[in-house]
Design a protein around this motif. Structure first.
Motif, short mmCIF file in Angstrom:
data_model
loop_
_atom_site.label_atom_id
_atom_site.label_comp_id
_atom_site.label_asym_id
_atom_site.label_seq_id
_atom_site.Cartn_x
_atom_site.Cartn_y
_atom_site.Cartn_z
N PHE A 166 0.88 -1.16 0.00
CA PHE A 166 0.00 0.00 0.00
C PHE A 166 0.92 1.21 0.00
N TRP A 167 0.74 2.10 -0.97
CA TRP A 167 1.65 3.23 -1.08
C TRP A 167 0.94 4.48 -1.59
N THR A 168 1.60 5.61 -1.34
CA THR A 168 1.09 6.91 -1.74
C THR A 168 2.11 7.58 -2.64
N ILE A 169 1.62 8.19 -3.70
CA ILE A 169 2.47 8.98 -4.59
C ILE A 169 2.10 10.44 -4.40
N GLU A 170 3.12 11.28 -4.35
CA GLU A 170 2.92 12.73 -4.28
C GLU A 170 3.83 13.36 -5.32
N GLY A 171 3.36 14.43 -5.92
CA GLY A 171 4.18 15.12 -6.89
C GLY A 171 3.41 16.19 -7.62
N VAL A 172 4.03 16.70 -8.67
CA VAL A 172 3.44 17.74 -9.50
C VAL A 172 3.22 17.15 -10.89
N HIS A 173 2.05 17.33 -11.41
CA HIS A 173 1.62 16.79 -12.70
C HIS A 173 2.37 17.49 -13.83
N ALA A 174 3.37 16.80 -14.40
CA ALA A 174 4.24 17.41 -15.39
C ALA A 174 4.09 16.83 -16.79
N GLY A 175 3.27 15.80 -16.94
CA GLY A 175 3.09 15.16 -18.24
C GLY A 175 1.80 14.38 -18.25
N ASN A 176 1.54 13.71 -19.36
CA ASN A 176 0.29 12.97 -19.53
C ASN A 176 0.17 11.83 -18.53
N ILE A 177 -0.86 11.91 -17.69
CA ILE A 177 -1.15 10.86 -16.70
C ILE A 177 -2.60 10.46 -16.87
N PHE A 178 -2.83 9.19 -17.14
CA PHE A 178 -4.19 8.65 -17.32
C PHE A 178 -4.98 9.47 -18.33
N GLY A 179 -4.30 9.92 -19.39
CA GLY A 179 -4.96 10.65 -20.46
C GLY A 179 -5.14 12.14 -20.21
N VAL A 180 -4.65 12.63 -19.07
CA VAL A 180 -4.79 14.05 -18.74
C VAL A 180 -3.45 14.75 -19.01
N PRO A 181 -3.44 15.75 -19.93
CA PRO A 181 -2.18 16.46 -20.20
C PRO A 181 -1.70 17.23 -18.98
N ALA A 182 -0.43 17.54 -18.96
CA ALA A 182 0.21 18.24 -17.84
C ALA A 182 -0.59 19.46 -17.42
N SER A 183 -0.79 19.59 -16.11
CA SER A 183 -1.53 20.73 -15.57
C SER A 183 -0.68 21.57 -14.62
N GLY A 184 0.45 21.02 -14.17
CA GLY A 184 1.28 21.73 -13.20
C GLY A 184 0.72 21.67 -11.79
N ARG A 185 -0.34 20.90 -11.60
CA ARG A 185 -0.98 20.82 -10.28
C ARG A 185 -0.31 19.77 -9.40
N PRO A 186 -0.19 20.06 -8.11
CA PRO A 186 0.27 19.02 -7.19
C PRO A 186 -0.86 18.01 -6.99
#
Length: 144
Positions: free
Chosen positions: A87-107
């Motif tokens: 069981f794990w948690t990922i944290e970061g800033v959205h810098a590229g395409n993730i699950f079909g969503v283009p980069a938003s720069g959002r944490p």
């Protein structure tokens, strides 16, 4: 500690190293040590598919490129036999395409559950069930 208990603890240690040393610290030398050459990363090869260690490197490279300020936190490990559930948690800033969503720069923060099959001290199979909806909701503009 019995031999079986020792094996389970050793398998949990391999799983923890996978996330903390390989993914977080970007240590490719750890990948070579703890992932078998013919291991299958099912995120790349599909359920039941066959693969190589290179698939694991490509998966991590994709994460590293698409999530700035990446931090993975292992929150719990459960193991039985040759399987470890992480069981794990990922944290970061959205810098590229993730699950079909283009980069938003959002944490963002997301929770995932991974299954690693470990034999002889090396991962031979990996799969992950991320909270895709929870992550996507953080990445898209909900104020359209």
């Amino acid at each position: 500690m019995s031999s079986n208990e020792h094996d389970i603890e050793a398998n949990k240690a391999v799983a923890r190293r996978y996330f903390e040393e390989f993914v977080n610290d970007r240590r490719l030398d750890v990948l070579e040590e703890i992932v078998a050459t013919d291991a299958a990363d099912e995120t790349r090869v599909g359920p039941g598919g066959t693969g190589t260690r290179e698939d694991f490197r490509q998966h991590a490279q994709w994460v590293w490129e698409n999530v700035k300020d990446l931090r993975i936190s292992v929150t719990d490990l459960v193991a039985e036999g040759d399987r470890v559930i992480v069981f794990w948690t990922i944290e970061g800033v959205h810098a590229g395409n993730i699950f079909g969503v283009p980069a938003s720069g959002r944490p963002f923060t997301g929770r995932s559950i991974s299954t690693l099959t470990v034999r002889d001290g090396q991962v031979v199979r990996y799969t992950v069930l991320p909270d895709r909806l929870g992550i996507i909701q953080q990445l898209v503009d909900t104020h359209l």
